[in-house]
Design an enzyme around this catalytic site. Sequence first.
Site, PDB file in Angstrom:
ATOM      1  N   PHE A 315      20.958  33.847  51.077  1.00 21.41           N
ATOM      2  CA  PHE A 315      21.766  35.055  51.234  1.00 21.41           C
ATOM      3  C   PHE A 315      22.453  35.423  49.934  1.00 21.41           C
ATOM      4  O   PHE A 315      22.590  36.596  49.588  1.00 21.41           O
ATOM      5  CB  PHE A 315      22.803  34.787  52.337  1.00 21.41           C
ATOM      6  N   GLY A 316      22.895  34.422  49.215  1.00 19.75           N
ATOM      7  CA  GLY A 316      23.626  34.645  47.978  1.00 19.75           C
ATOM      8  C   GLY A 316      24.667  33.558  47.784  1.00 19.75           C
ATOM      9  O   GLY A 316      24.679  32.553  48.492  1.00 19.75           O
ATOM     10  N   PRO A 317      25.593  33.730  46.823  1.00 27.24           N
ATOM     11  CA  PRO A 317      26.603  32.703  46.551  1.00 27.24           C
ATOM     12  C   PRO A 317      27.652  32.627  47.658  1.00 27.24           C
ATOM     13  O   PRO A 317      27.908  33.611  48.359  1.00 27.24           O
ATOM     14  CB  PRO A 317      27.221  33.166  45.230  1.00 27.24           C
ATOM     15  N   LYS A 332      30.675  34.343  52.120  1.00 26.16           N
ATOM     16  CA  LYS A 332      29.250  34.427  51.797  1.00 26.16           C
ATOM     17  C   LYS A 332      28.969  35.843  51.291  1.00 26.16           C
ATOM     18  O   LYS A 332      29.113  36.832  52.031  1.00 26.16           O
ATOM     19  CB  LYS A 332      28.404  34.123  53.032  1.00 26.16           C
ATOM     20  N   ASP A 422      15.831  28.017  60.714  1.00 22.81           N
ATOM     21  CA  ASP A 422      16.052  27.456  59.379  1.00 22.81           C
ATOM     22  C   ASP A 422      17.038  26.287  59.448  1.00 22.81           C
ATOM     23  O   ASP A 422      17.931  26.159  58.624  1.00 22.81           O
ATOM     24  CB  ASP A 422      16.585  28.523  58.430  1.00 22.81           C
TER      25      ASP A 422
END
Length: 615
Positions: A315-317, A332, A422
């Site tokens: 998703f990202g950092p 997030k 996941d």
Amino acid sequence: MSGMKLGWDLETGLERYISSWKSVDNPAKGEITTRVDLRGYPQVIMFNGSSHIIFRSGPWNGQSLAGSPGSNSALSQIFVFNEKEVYYEYQILDSSIFSVLKLMPYGPAQNLFWTSQSRNRQVLPTSADECQIYAFCGANSVCSIDGNNHPNCECMKGYVPKFSEEWNLAFWSNGCIRTKELSYTDGFLKYTLVKVPDTSSSWFSKKLNLEECQNICLRNGSCVAYANIDIRNGGSGCLIWFNNLMDVRKFSKWGQDLYVRVSPSELGVARKFCCSICNTKPRKEDLDLTTIDLSVLVKATDNFSSSNKLGEGGFGPVYKGTMVDGQEIAVKRLSKKSGQGLQEFKNEVALIAKLQHRNLVKLLGCCTQGGETMLIYEYMPNKNEIERMSLDWTKRFNIISGIAWGLLYLHRDSRLRIVHRDLKASNILLDANLDPKISDFGLARTFFGDQVEANTNRVAGTYGYMPPEYADRGHFSMKSDVFSYGVIVLEIVSGKKNTKFSDPEYYHNLLGYAWRLWSEERALELLDESLRQQCTPSEVIRCVQVGLLCVQQRPEDRPDISSVVLMLNGEKLLPKPNVPGFYIENNVKPELDSSSTDHNLFSTNGISITVLVAR
């Protein structure tokens, strides 16, 4: 001091029991026996012959046998149940009193007692009323004694007499039958001060509490009642009954609580189940999610400083933040380069905003200002512990169990039936108490009605945790999550990562290595070496077996997650696992291509998204 001991030596198979004389003047072994019955949860039963029950003292409830409630200051009663033995014993505390329990050839027992000061023996019958006759009222009913010592039978709530004409004439032995089919919308009605039903067809766990017991019962299509095993100190342990409830009686003073499954209408409750977020485009009012201003998050994270960065996923950092009131949060932040993007963001919001469970990470709010797209979660201070594996065995087992409970909520108990897709170690976060919480629902999918499987042309997940049918053909189901869970279990037990491990002798991955040790009856060797001296061996072996059952090649061979919860917390034998997914039998080391520089079977990339073209 005199007393009695009934039970089994489980290691030798030897049994202590009491039998009657063949007749009043023939001391040969008779037909009447009193023994500890090991079917289901152990209980004391009086048999006529090998199988006909005439009286049931019942299971031990922590204070007494269920069918003989109350306390007696003259007696010391104990019940022992462990891997080596199971027995019930009572002893008379007054050394001047002598007692003999005598089984009569025709059934009733007599308790003969006398004192050292008197030679006159007194006789106390152990059966005083008709409700003590086994199943006097038949199935699914409650027997009670009125003020005139007369028996009365009453069908449990949600049941009616099997033969109403007989019932009205006080012929109760055929009992009662259920009026409605069992349903997941059912509730439970509490009966107090009762002798719990015959436990010979019960399931039990000493580790579960009453709330967990209720959840398991409600999810099982055959479960009809539940109760605590031990009634002391507020209650502990879990007893679950299936199909019919036999030999329940009501006491006026003693007894314990029994929770019987009934339909909502019987409780006077109209339960409504809705799915307000199943729309193609979730509406703001559907989500009921707090919107947090961007300026607040900038201040909380010190302008998203690198020192506050917790990590980075598909998703990202993710950043740590501290709100003005001191609350710690995890932010997030959707990356412009993210492989997931806005659709996964919407998907995660739509799913997790409506989910509440102690083993799921809690979504606190979102932010969609200034071109930013962010999700705000509760902060997990020990988020990396599960990957570092710097935990003792008790904590590891707690994590294994907690993940299973979280998955059970997703698959069965939430408003939606959700496949995570996941599940992996890095998506299991630990709170301050080291309790696990499942996170990252960007790839999750919802199943509706009786749907059990779905296909996708975009296979997304993480190698090493994907089951074969998903990686090869894009098929996913709840059994896909079970496979991923099995991988995590074996990783937690061993302290090794599936994607980074290679069996030095056969070049298997962790699943293959675990399978080889299991096949060679060396499962305990899988355990992290640092824990060898501080574990419970039987618990470790059970976890290895459960892990291997979950990672079996064929989805239909894997247990569902509700069975996994029972396996982890039960005391019964488990089925034998079959070969795990991605396993190739090798008896020799493979010849390596000299031109190759990378022989890993799986990627060691920790990023959560892997995109393939499904075949």
